[in-house]
Design a protein around this motif. Structure first.
Motif, PDB file in Angstrom:
ATOM      1  N   ASN A 186       0.781  -1.248   0.000  1.00 22.03           N
ATOM      2  CA  ASN A 186       0.000   0.000   0.000  1.00 22.03           C
ATOM      3  C   ASN A 186       0.807   1.289   0.000  1.00 22.03           C
ATOM      4  O   ASN A 186       0.241   2.374   0.142  1.00 22.03           O
ATOM      5  N   GLY A 187       2.125   1.207  -0.174  1.00 21.33           N
ATOM      6  CA  GLY A 187       2.903   2.409  -0.444  1.00 21.33           C
ATOM      7  C   GLY A 187       3.120   3.339   0.730  1.00 21.33           C
ATOM      8  O   GLY A 187       3.140   2.910   1.890  1.00 21.33           O
ATOM      9  N   ILE A 188       3.272   4.608   0.407  1.00 20.25           N
ATOM     10  CA  ILE A 188       3.666   5.624   1.383  1.00 20.25           C
ATOM     11  C   ILE A 188       2.831   6.880   1.164  1.00 20.25           C
ATOM     12  O   ILE A 188       2.000   6.933   0.262  1.00 20.25           O
ATOM     13  N   ARG A 189       3.051   7.907   2.011  1.00 20.47           N
ATOM     14  CA  ARG A 189       2.528   9.253   1.743  1.00 20.47           C
ATOM     15  C   ARG A 189       3.719  10.089   1.309  1.00 20.47           C
ATOM     16  O   ARG A 189       4.614  10.364   2.110  1.00 20.47           O
ATOM     17  N   ARG A 190       3.728  10.494   0.063  1.00 20.82           N
ATOM     18  CA  ARG A 190       4.976  11.058  -0.448  1.00 20.82           C
ATOM     19  C   ARG A 190       5.388  12.357   0.243  1.00 20.82           C
ATOM     20  O   ARG A 190       6.568  12.649   0.335  1.00 20.82           O
ATOM     21  N   GLU A 191       4.413  13.136   0.739  1.00 19.95           N
ATOM     22  CA  GLU A 191       4.802  14.396   1.386  1.00 19.95           C
ATOM     23  C   GLU A 191       5.537  14.133   2.698  1.00 19.95           C
ATOM     24  O   GLU A 191       6.214  15.020   3.213  1.00 19.95           O
ATOM     25  N   HIS A 192       5.386  12.910   3.229  1.00 18.84           N
ATOM     26  CA  HIS A 192       6.117  12.564   4.447  1.00 18.84           C
ATOM     27  C   HIS A 192       7.291  11.646   4.142  1.00 18.84           C
ATOM     28  O   HIS A 192       7.840  11.016   5.037  1.00 18.84           O
ATOM     29  N   TRP A 193       7.615  11.492   2.892  1.00 17.67           N
ATOM     30  CA  TRP A 193       8.630  10.512   2.510  1.00 17.67           C
ATOM     31  C   TRP A 193       9.833  11.172   1.834  1.00 17.67           C
ATOM     32  O   TRP A 193      10.965  10.953   2.226  1.00 17.67           O
ATOM     33  N   ILE A 194       9.549  11.986   0.811  1.00 18.52           N
ATOM     34  CA  ILE A 194      10.644  12.501  -0.028  1.00 18.52           C
ATOM     35  C   ILE A 194      11.355  13.659   0.683  1.00 18.52           C
ATOM     36  O   ILE A 194      10.748  14.694   0.950  1.00 18.52           O
ATOM     37  N   PRO A 195      12.609  13.488   0.990  1.00 15.94           N
ATOM     38  CA  PRO A 195      13.335  14.565   1.669  1.00 15.94           C
ATOM     39  C   PRO A 195      13.530  15.757   0.731  1.00 15.94           C
ATOM     40  O   PRO A 195      13.546  15.609  -0.491  1.00 15.94           O
ATOM     41  N   ASP A 196      13.699  16.921   1.322  1.00 11.94           N
ATOM     42  CA  ASP A 196      13.934  18.114   0.511  1.00 11.94           C
ATOM     43  C   ASP A 196      15.362  18.143  -0.030  1.00 11.94           C
ATOM     44  O   ASP A 196      15.628  18.771  -1.036  1.00 11.94           O
ATOM     45  N   GLU A 197      16.285  17.474   0.690  1.00 13.88           N
ATOM     46  CA  GLU A 197      17.687  17.559   0.301  1.00 13.88           C
ATOM     47  C   GLU A 197      18.102  16.274  -0.401  1.00 13.88           C
ATOM     48  O   GLU A 197      17.563  15.208  -0.118  1.00 13.88           O
ATOM     49  N   VAL A 198      19.070  16.380  -1.277  1.00 12.59           N
ATOM     50  CA  VAL A 198      19.639  15.168  -1.869  1.00 12.59           C
ATOM     51  C   VAL A 198      21.068  15.019  -1.365  1.00 12.59           C
ATOM     52  O   VAL A 198      21.621  15.916  -0.728  1.00 12.59           O
ATOM     53  N   GLY A 199      21.664  13.870  -1.681  1.00 13.14           N
ATOM     54  CA  GLY A 199      23.036  13.628  -1.268  1.00 13.14           C
ATOM     55  C   GLY A 199      23.111  13.179   0.181  1.00 13.14           C
ATOM     56  O   GLY A 199      22.189  12.522   0.678  1.00 13.14           O
ATOM     57  N   ARG A 200      24.192  13.541   0.834  1.00  8.26           N
ATOM     58  CA  ARG A 200      24.421  13.035   2.197  1.00  8.26           C
ATOM     59  C   ARG A 200      23.680  13.811   3.266  1.00  8.26           C
ATOM     60  O   ARG A 200      23.412  13.275   4.334  1.00  8.26           O
ATOM     61  N   LEU A 256      24.417  -7.108   8.514  1.00  5.42           N
ATOM     62  CA  LEU A 256      23.798  -6.097   7.647  1.00  5.42           C
ATOM     63  C   LEU A 256      24.795  -5.576   6.619  1.00  5.42           C
ATOM     64  O   LEU A 256      24.422  -5.293   5.477  1.00  5.42           O
ATOM     65  N   ASP A 257      26.061  -5.482   7.026  1.00  6.30           N
ATOM     66  CA  ASP A 257      27.081  -5.014   6.081  1.00  6.30           C
ATOM     67  C   ASP A 257      27.248  -5.981   4.911  1.00  6.30           C
ATOM     68  O   ASP A 257      27.744  -5.606   3.850  1.00  6.30           O
ATOM     69  N   HIS A 258      26.856  -7.224   5.113  1.00  7.44           N
ATOM     70  CA  HIS A 258      27.055  -8.240   4.083  1.00  7.44           C
ATOM     71  C   HIS A 258      25.756  -8.636   3.393  1.00  7.44           C
ATOM     72  O   HIS A 258      25.624  -9.738   2.885  1.00  7.44           O
ATOM     73  N   CYS A 259      24.793  -7.722   3.440  1.00  3.54           N
ATOM     74  CA  CYS A 259      23.532  -7.936   2.741  1.00  3.54           C
ATOM     75  C   CYS A 259      23.278  -6.786   1.781  1.00  3.54           C
ATOM     76  O   CYS A 259      23.721  -5.657   2.029  1.00  3.54           O
ATOM     77  N   SER A 260      22.554  -7.081   0.705  1.00  4.94           N
ATOM     78  CA  SER A 260      22.012  -6.029  -0.144  1.00  4.94           C
ATOM     79  C   SER A 260      20.499  -6.192  -0.092  1.00  4.94           C
ATOM     80  O   SER A 260      19.968  -7.233  -0.495  1.00  4.94           O
ATOM     81  N   ILE A 261      19.828  -5.189   0.429  1.00  2.63           N
ATOM     82  CA  ILE A 261      18.403  -5.337   0.751  1.00  2.63           C
ATOM     83  C   ILE A 261      17.579  -4.317  -0.020  1.00  2.63           C
ATOM     84  O   ILE A 261      17.778  -3.111   0.136  1.00  2.63           O
ATOM     85  N   LEU A 262      16.697  -4.811  -0.846  1.00  2.37           N
ATOM     86  CA  LEU A 262      15.766  -3.942  -1.568  1.00  2.37           C
ATOM     87  C   LEU A 262      14.480  -3.856  -0.753  1.00  2.37           C
ATOM     88  O   LEU A 262      13.820  -4.870  -0.529  1.00  2.37           O
ATOM     89  N   CYS A 263      14.154  -2.649  -0.312  1.00  5.74           N
ATOM     90  CA  CYS A 263      12.934  -2.452   0.474  1.00  5.74           C
ATOM     91  C   CYS A 263      11.975  -1.632  -0.378  1.00  5.74           C
ATOM     92  O   CYS A 263      12.308  -0.519  -0.785  1.00  5.74           O
ATOM     93  N   THR A 264      10.784  -2.173  -0.620  1.00  8.44           N
ATOM     94  CA  THR A 264       9.885  -1.463  -1.524  1.00  8.44           C
ATOM     95  C   THR A 264       8.438  -1.898  -1.321  1.00  8.44           C
ATOM     96  O   THR A 264       8.145  -2.761  -0.488  1.00  8.44           O
ATOM     97  N   SER A 265       7.560  -1.295  -2.081  1.00  8.55           N
ATOM     98  CA  SER A 265       6.130  -1.563  -1.995  1.00  8.55           C
ATOM     99  C   SER A 265       5.592  -1.736  -3.416  1.00  8.55           C
ATOM    100  O   SER A 265       6.365  -1.730  -4.373  1.00  8.55           O
ATOM    101  N   GLU A 266       4.255  -1.872  -3.544  1.00  9.97           N
ATOM    102  CA  GLU A 266       3.733  -2.116  -4.897  1.00  9.97           C
ATOM    103  C   GLU A 266       3.166  -0.861  -5.548  1.00  9.97           C
ATOM    104  O   GLU A 266       2.717  -0.910  -6.678  1.00  9.97           O
ATOM    105  N   LEU A 267       3.141   0.224  -4.829  1.00  8.88           N
ATOM    106  CA  LEU A 267       2.742   1.487  -5.440  1.00  8.88           C
ATOM    107  C   LEU A 267       3.223   2.621  -4.553  1.00  8.88           C
ATOM    108  O   LEU A 267       3.591   2.415  -3.404  1.00  8.88           O
ATOM    109  N   PRO A 268       3.271   3.828  -5.108  1.00  7.77           N
ATOM    110  CA  PRO A 268       3.772   4.933  -4.310  1.00  7.77           C
ATOM    111  C   PRO A 268       2.759   5.420  -3.288  1.00  7.77           C
ATOM    112  O   PRO A 268       3.132   5.832  -2.210  1.00  7.77           O
TER     113      PRO A 268
END
Lengths: 449, 677
Positions: A60-74, A366-378
């Motif tokens: 069931n996805g996320i609420r994008r206004e509470h998800w996407i940060p304003d800043e990019v990078g570190r 955790l350092d030795h895993c590659s983990i894709l975390c996702t949902s089925e819609l935004p």
């Protein structure tokens, strides 16, 4: 401390109980240090620890206004739904990718699910009804990883789930996560006790009994081989799956066994006053997965926290109705959906920290895993397919760059899948099919040459 | 209404609302579609009036397209109507279908391209049509093989005839191919009980079924056996055999000797007897000798004869011959142009249809004596099965699955709002509905439509509280008074509560349930990009009723297309809250329970039940659902004539369910497989 015990016919249960005193895993354990895999083949000192691929999925996805940060990078600052991960100390163990879009979109939930997990369109099952019943046309991403790691661990892949809710009339897409292909699924275990019994609870094996079991399985394989000649093409494919499934068990019985630390047998977690014990089950399943990966029982795994379009009642977040329905019924800005997503990210944090709590070499599991975390819609109320939620977690044994917010507006969501696979050291050159196919990576997230 | 009128009504009904799954694709992929369909013009946005008109026209053409169109109409029974394949489009599609994208398009847009009709006509039993899938071997062939003048397909003219309302010719029956059906969990348990005894425990740890198109049996016809399931089946087999062989008395049923390992005759007879029941057919000598060879191989190391047998016999329980119902069919010796299921296959088909279990000795004897492949013999046997108590039980299982009653097993409501809610209330609601069905279908064998209107039901103390009537001491029959607002299935607490939220009602769910379950009318999911959420309440506004909140569904054209099919029906239930209790106000506002169905405005679901019971829709829907459940696949276009025959027979028999079961058993769709594919 050494917790991996050479095979040599010891009774696993007693040995491990003795070693651990039955305690739950709360501190880091150098499980794999004098490394043996479960086939008993010692790896030479200094040889790299295995890297695992993990898929962690929520519906069931996320609420994008509470998800996407304003800043990019570190320097990105988490908004509320990602705060539980950052608050749990995971900033340096994950990167956030925003802006990605499913390029094979036709129908909500179905398209996103098949799109993010296979990079392709879903497969419609039957066309004589005016509703969408779907499955996957291709193997899901965890099974691409499983194919790569096949033969190196006792279990080709491991599928666990947390919330109980399953769809009933939408096809396998709303019931299962891991697919081998059309209506060919690897069902997730969502009872922690059964997961424990499967992975750790079989007790001592008896060589004579194992041999008998293998003889029987050989007999069944012979029957399947003969039967295949009598049935239609579609059923031959199904029988071939049955054959492969039996062979997996037969080979495991034939492999040499080593022992590894056990977790305690988990509780059963029955509903309390009609409320599913979500957080408790998630903690138990997370621990189960941490042990399974640390013990190298598998290198390809998935956790279906909840299904696509899940109707689970996220009561710990204050919800009274099923989440899917709240996504549709709650007026914008959907505070209850927001609370549920925030809760679920807290559950993801529990999972990631279960892996981080396991010491492995000079780092953590955790350092030795590659983990894709996702949902089925935004977003469950919009049914759109852009701004797909993606977190790439874990260090990928140094392959993944953590701590970033990478913005990739309207780029193909399959990029996330291919990047996560490469983060696990799987040298696939492309991921997806048709318009969903990609052969490039999210470079910022990888420290490969 | 005859079958052709049925088709035409379907066209009008669907066309009016233009609520179909392919619509979303229209915009999303208009460009790709234009390319792949060879210059088909770009399609308008999905929810505007122009598109509605186009859509209507397209559906109309389907009916004009000849037999295939008619079959397709009928297949959808008041559902989607696909356009007929047109020769030009077909070739364009084939020319461009070399790219994977185009093929993908066709997969997810069944009604848009000519190719899918060909697929429909040759669909595999499970109804999957994807060519792109590595596991779907049949799809690609269909396109190449279908000549444009195939009489089954019809619609070979490049231009359809002018008269949109010309009655299509009757479609021709084409059987579905035979297949393999994995045992459902219930079937597995039933077989174990029949072969080893009711009290032999079957482990809980078996893979849950994956229902597809609403039925576990259809999922069982699609899925294979995963690595995890193999482990579970092995553990179950060993545990079942351990329990069974532990008792000297029990094991003597099959092995009446002290040491079967040392007594070859006893061993072989036991394997044959147990194998016959488990595999639902006599074992070949080679099959028996394979098990004997296992016994001989294991005996020296396992030593104990019963431990040896436990492992060796587990091969029978892990075998695909046990775990799958395998059906192939044979050429009909009386008519070489057709195929039929063999006598033994028929014994299994009948047993699973009527009982959801394996065949008993009598059915196997019927098979051996050829009764199941002759009309008269089959009629006699089917009549016998219809009266069998095992049938009664299985009928209830069918209805429970069809009507989604398992949702009541874990029914949850907000307990701060509903003081009556408890762990046992949901199961009690399920019991009421099952008792009601049992009375109408099994005990009185009434017109099944009386389920929608009957005042007679069953209550216990918990339900009496919900219904606000005097509590009985135990379950008992109860008749609502004439002036009660309740009558029939749709006003049972179970149906009302399972189609509501935890605290609030859902007119949409309730309307959808009526459309899906009573009328077999599917409502497609909302298309992508539509904001499928209601607008916020304006700040400072007084509380509103759900009817007011849902006004947007009916007024916003993006919602109305589908919601007009659900909400006007569902809103008539508003006098019943989320637990199914009577109420007259919501947030202090009076409730308006007016509804509209089939052009009639009415008040309350009791009248809705009467309107629905006057139509043949429910009877027809029950036929379709039983067909899916019993045939274990989604109906194919070619099977549609058989379904319509059954619907007609059902109507002629006064919609009495037991007759329907027998008629299905006698139907060519049940007795004849298509070619192995």
């Amino acid at each position: 401390m050494t917790f991996l015990i050479p095979k040599a016919g010891m009774n696993r249960r007693t040995v491990l109980r003795g070693l651990l005193g039955g305690g739950a895993i709360t501190v880091g354990l150098p499980i794999l240090e004098p490394m043996l895999n479960l086939h008993g083949t010692a790896l030479a000192q200094g040889q790299p620890l295995p890297t695992r691929f993990v898929l962690w999925f929520w519906g069931n996805g996320i609420r994008r206004e509470h998800w996407i940060p304003d800043e990019v990078g570190r320097g990105w600052q988490p908004k509320e739904e990602l705060a539980p991960l950052i608050d749990a100390g995971l900033r340096d163990h994950m990167s956030l990718v925003t802006g990605l879009e499913i390029k094979t979109a036709t129908h909500p939930h179905h398209s996103g699910m098949a799109g993010i997990l296979t990079g392709a369109r879903y497969h419609q099952v039957g066309t004589t009804r005016d509703t969408i019943v779907s499955t996957f046309a291709h193997p899901s991403i965890d099974q691409l990883a499983a194919a790569h790691f096949e033969g190196q661990t006792p279990f080709r892949s491991l599928e666990l789930a947390v919330c109980r809710f399953r769809g009933t009339d939408e096809g396998t897409t709303f019931q299962h996560l891991s697919h081998n292909g059309v209506n060919d699924v690897n069902p997730s275990e969502y009872n922690p006790r059964r997961a424990y019994n499967r992975l750790f609870g079989m007790g001592a094996s008896d060589a004579q009994i194992d041999l008998a079991r293998r003889s029987v399985l050989d007999g069944v394989m012979g029957q399947i081989r003969r039967l295949k000649m009598r049935v239609g093409a579609r059923d031959r494919v199904r029988l071939e799956r049955h054959f492969q499934s039996i062979r997996a068990l037969e080979q495991r019985l034939g492999g040499e066994t080593a022992v590894c630390v056990h977790p305690d047998a988990p509780e059963q977690f029955p509903d309390v006053e009609g409320r599913e014990q979500i957080a408790e089950k998630n903690a138990a399943m997370s621990e189960m997965m941490a042990y399974a990966l640390a013990c190298d029982l598998t290198r390809a795994a998935s956790v279906m926290f909840s299904t696509a379009g899940s109707g689970v009642v996220m009561w710990p977040a204050g919800a009274q109705n099923g989440l899917h329905q709240i996504c549709h019924d709650e007026p914008v800005p959907q505070p209850m959906v927001h609370a549920a997503v925030t809760f679920m990210m807290g559950q993801l944090a529990v999972f990631l920290n279960a892996l981080r709590n396991v010491q492995e070499g000079d780092g953590t599991l955790l350092d030795h895993c590659s983990i894709l975390c996702t949902s089925e819609l935004p977003a469950g109320n919009r049914h759109s397919n852009d701004e797909f939620p993606v977190i790439l977690a874990g260090g990928g044994s140094g392959r993944l760059v953590s701590g970033l917010h990478v913005r990739r507006p309207n780029q193909n969501a399959s990029l996330a899948g291919l990047t996560a696979l490469r983060g696990a050291g799987i040298p696939l050159q492309s991921f997806g099919h048709g318009t969903g196919r990609v052969d490039t990576l999210i470079d910022d997230c990888l420290s490969l040459g | 209404m005859n079958r052709i009128q049925r088709c035409l009504v379907a066209v009008a009904w669907v066309g009016l609302f233009a609520c179909g799954p392919e619509r979303a694709d229209d915009t999303e992929h208009a460009e790709e579609l234009g390319a792949s369909a060879g210059g088909m013009s770009a399609v308008a946005p999905p929810w505007d009036g122009q598109e509605n008109a186009q859509d209507h026209q397209r559906r109309g053409q389907a009916t004009r397209g000849g037999q295939a169109g008619a079959a397709m109409d009928a297949a959808n029974a008041e559902s989607t109507i696909a356009p007929p394949p047109q020769a030009g489009d077909m070739h364009q599609t084939m020319d461009t279908s070399t790219t994977e994208d185009t093929e993908d398009d066709r997969t997810s847009r069944p009604s848009e391209e000519g190719g899918t009709m060909a697929d429909d006509m040759t669909r595999t039993a499970g109804g999957t049509v994807d060519e792109t899938a590595p596991n779907a071997p049949t799809g690609g062939i269909a396109l190449d093989m279908d000549p444009p003048d195939d009489p089954l397909r019809g619609g070979s003219e490049a231009t359809p005839p002018d008269n949109a309302h010309e009655a299509p010719p009757e479609p021709v029956f084409a059987p579905a191919p035979p297949g393999m059906y994995r045992l459902t969990q219930q079937q597995y348990r039933n077989l174990i009980a029949d072969v080893f005894g009711e009290d032999i425990p079957v482990p809980d740890d078996l893979e849950p079924d994956t229902p597809i198109h609403g039925f576990a049996s259809i999922g069982a016809g699609e899925l294979s056996i995963s690595a995890r399931a193999v482990e579970q089946y092995e553990a179950a087999a060993l545990s079942i055999l351990e329990a069974f062989l532990a008792s000297a008395e029990r094991r003597a049923t099959y092995f009446p000797c002290a040491d079967p390992v040392a007594d070859g005759q006893c061993l072989r007879a036991g394997i044959a007897a147990m194998g016959l029941k488990l595999w639902r057919r006599p074992l070949a000598n080679a099959d028996i000798e394979d098990v004997v060879a296992l016994v001989e191989a294991l005996a020296p190391t396992l030593r104990d004869p019963w431990l040896t047998l436990r492992h060796a016999l587990s091969v029978l329980l892990q075998s695909p011959h046990f775990l799958f119902r395998i059906e192939v069919g044979e050429v009909d010796p009386t008519d070489a142009s057709q195929r039929r299921y063999t006598g033994l296959e028929m014994a299994s088909r009948l047993a699973f249809l009527f009982w959801n279990r394996g065949p008993d000795d009598a059915l196997l004897a019927d098979a051996e004596q050829g009764r199941l492949t002759s009309d008269d013999g089959l009629r006699t046997v089917a009549a016998r099965l219809a009266d069998d108590p095992r049938t009664t039980e299985a009928i209830l299982d069918f209805f429970a699955e069809y009507l989604n009653l398992e949702r009541l097993d874990h029914l949850e409501k907000d307990r701060t709002v509903f003081a009556l809610m408890s762990d046992t209330l949901g199961p009690a609601m399920r019991t009421e509905i099952e008792l009601l069905i049992d009375r109408v279908v099994n005990i009185e064998n009434e017109d099944i439509r009386s389920l929608l209107t009957t005042r007679r039901t069953f209550i216990n103390d918990e339900l009496a509280a919900v219904y606000q009537v005097n509590a009985p001491e135990a379950w008992r029959a109860y008749a609502f008074p004439l002036n009660s607002p309740r009558a029939g299935l749709l006003t049972t607490a179970g149906v009302l509560a399972m189609n509501a939220h935890h605290e609030a009602t859902s007119p949409t769910y309730r309307g959808k349930y009526v459309q899906n379950k009573i009328r077999c009318f599917d409502i497609p999911p909302p298309p992508p990009g539509v904001v499928a959420a209601l607008n916020p309440d304006e700040v400072g506004n007084a509380p509103r009723t759900i009817r007011q909140k849902l006004a947007q569904h009916r007024e916003d054209p993006a919602c109305a297309g589908c919601h007009l099919l659900m909400d006007p029906i569902g809103l008539s239930f508003e006098n019943f809250d989320a637990l199914g209790m009577w109420r007259t106000t919501e947030h202090g506002l009076p409730i308006d329970a007016s509804g509209e169905y089939a052009g009639e405005r009415f008040n309350g679901p009791k009248r809705l039940g009467e309107l629905l019971a006057q139509s043949e829709d429910f009877g027809h829907c029950v036929v379709r659902q039983l067909f899916r459940y019993g045939m274990a696949h989604l109906e194919t276009v070619g099977e549609e004539p058989a379904i319509m025959d059954l619907q007609d027979q059902f109507a002629d028999a006064g919609f009495r369910f037991k007759t329907l079961l027998t008629d299905l058993a006698l139907s060519p769709a049940f007795r004849r497989p298509g070619e192995l594919q």
